[in-house]
Design an enzyme around this catalytic site. Structure first.
Site, PDB file in Angstrom:
ATOM      1  N   LYS A 182      21.292  28.463 -14.239  1.00  0.00           N
ATOM      2  CA  LYS A 182      20.085  27.848 -13.689  1.00  0.00           C
ATOM      3  C   LYS A 182      20.051  26.367 -14.066  1.00  0.00           C
ATOM      4  O   LYS A 182      20.217  26.051 -15.245  1.00  0.00           O
ATOM      5  CB  LYS A 182      18.844  28.561 -14.229  1.00  0.00           C
ATOM      6  CG  LYS A 182      17.529  28.039 -13.643  1.00  0.00           C
ATOM      7  CD  LYS A 182      16.337  28.777 -14.239  1.00  0.00           C
ATOM      8  CE  LYS A 182      15.038  28.258 -13.628  1.00  0.00           C
ATOM      9  NZ  LYS A 182      13.843  28.908 -14.209  1.00  0.00           N
ATOM     10  N   LYS A 237      21.256  27.668 -18.951  1.00  0.00           N
ATOM     11  CA  LYS A 237      20.029  27.084 -18.425  1.00  0.00           C
ATOM     12  C   LYS A 237      19.978  25.619 -18.855  1.00  0.00           C
ATOM     13  O   LYS A 237      19.884  25.305 -20.041  1.00  0.00           O
ATOM     14  CB  LYS A 237      18.798  27.820 -18.934  1.00  0.00           C
ATOM     15  CG  LYS A 237      17.491  27.291 -18.328  1.00  0.00           C
ATOM     16  CD  LYS A 237      16.298  28.081 -18.806  1.00  0.00           C
ATOM     17  CE  LYS A 237      15.002  27.569 -18.195  1.00  0.00           C
ATOM     18  NZ  LYS A 237      13.826  28.318 -18.672  1.00  0.00           N
TER      19      LYS A 237
END
Length: 341
Positions: free
Chosen positions: A264, A210
């Site tokens: 992400k 992330k």
């Protein structure tokens, strides 16, 4: 061009290609579908849904077409997802600022908004999978994913709260816990906490790679943390220049007990997604973030791109890069179109 010249060109092409004409497989829709290497299916999609207290839906201004839903609205969305063949919905709460505090204590309330929503969905649509984030940012008054000491995010103290939050969510009906905080060691601790609570069947999808990204803005609007956020998240989310670090993070999360992992954002990190899927033999997902959604919608609404075609093209790119599935706000739209084919 004369017929003689065309004939000469044809001979040159035949000699150069040994008679192979790559366009033959592209000449018709049926032949293109027949040899397509990567396919997008409703089963590849997870639908992120925002939930709020009250009875009325509330549009998210920075995400055209997306609204915060009431609990009843989320139940209806879950029924719709099941009808479309979407296997999982992911719940994200909009927390009343009056309920936010420095430690995100509302995350540990077994009767908080997410838990009430999960219970309502499981009662009405037991066959749908529910994913809940293990994260404190929807609940903290400072908008960060952990507890703070001055300007410093405390890792271990945050993980202790995430363990409790994960158990509470799983007991409420969450099938998948998604640690999105990027604290060190949180996957192992959450796995241990779930197992100790007798919740061994609860899955973990770790947000392993992330990145600290500019593509999260509309999401933070939707959950109400944008106005709260003090500073940025670069001390715990990943630097966007790094790839090898993402591999190490993913390997660590798998070693700690993650059943699935995630990259992400998705679109700007297809290389990371590809590297991880080629390196690790585990289900790997990509999150088409709110910023990606907003860009496509804005360009489509202005007539700058064909939005419908762009959506399918981008989602297929995730599959082409190796994604097992995609979290996307376009999930119901695309699933309905795929089902109609």
């Amino acid at each position: 061009m004369t017929g003689r010249n065309v004939t000469e060109v044809s001979k040159r092409i035949e000699n150069a290609t040994n008679g192979l004409r790559m366009r033959r497989l592209r000449q018709a829709d049926w032949s293109r579908r027949l040899v397509r290497e990567n396919h997008l299916r409703p089963e590849d999609l997870i639908w992120p849904i925002f939930v709020k207290d009250g009875n009325e839906a509330e549009p998210v201004a920075s995400m055209p077409g997306v609204s915060r839903q009431s609990i009843a609205g989320c139940v209806d969305a879950a029924k719709h997802a099941a009808d479309l063949g979407i296997p999982v919905i992911a719940l994200f709460p909009y927390t009343d600022p009056a309920l936010r505090d420095e430690t995100g204590s509302q995350a540990l309330n077994p009767d908080n908004l997410v838990c009430r929503t999960a219970r309502a969905i499981k009662k009405a649509v037991p066959e749908i999978g529910i994913m809940c984030d293990a994260a404190l940012d929807p609940y903290t008054s400072h908008g960060h994913d952990g507890v703070m000491d001055g300007e410093r995010i405390l890792n271990d103290e945050s993980v202790e709260l995430l363990m409790q939050q994960s158990v509470i969510q799983a007991e409420a009906g969450a099938d998948i816990i998604g640690p999105s905080d990027m604290m060190d060691g949180r996957v192992a601790c959450i796995r241990s906490a779930l197992d100790d609570a007798g919740l061994r069947d609860t899955l973990i999808m770790a947000y392993s790679a992330k990145y600290a990204s500019a593509f999260y803005g509309p999401f933070r609007d939707a959950v109400g943390s944008n106005a709260m956020l003090k500073g940025d998240k670069r001390t715990y989310q990943m630097d966007f220049g790094n790839v090898d670090e993402a591999i190490r993070e993913a390997e660590q999360d798998v070693a700690e007990g993650a059943d699935m992992i995630m990259v992400k954002p998705g679109l700007a990190y297809l290389d990371v997604l590809s590297r991880i899927t080629q390196t690790l033999n585990v289900p790997t997902f990509a999150y088409q973030t709110s910023g990606e959604y907003a860009m496509i919608m804005a360009a489509s609404q202005n007539g700058w791109i064909d939005g419908d075609k762009a959506i399918v093209e981008v989602l297929t790119a995730y599959k082409r890069a190796g994604a097992s599935g995609i979290l996307s706000y376009f999930a119901p739209k695309i699933a309905a179109e795929l089902k109609a084919v």
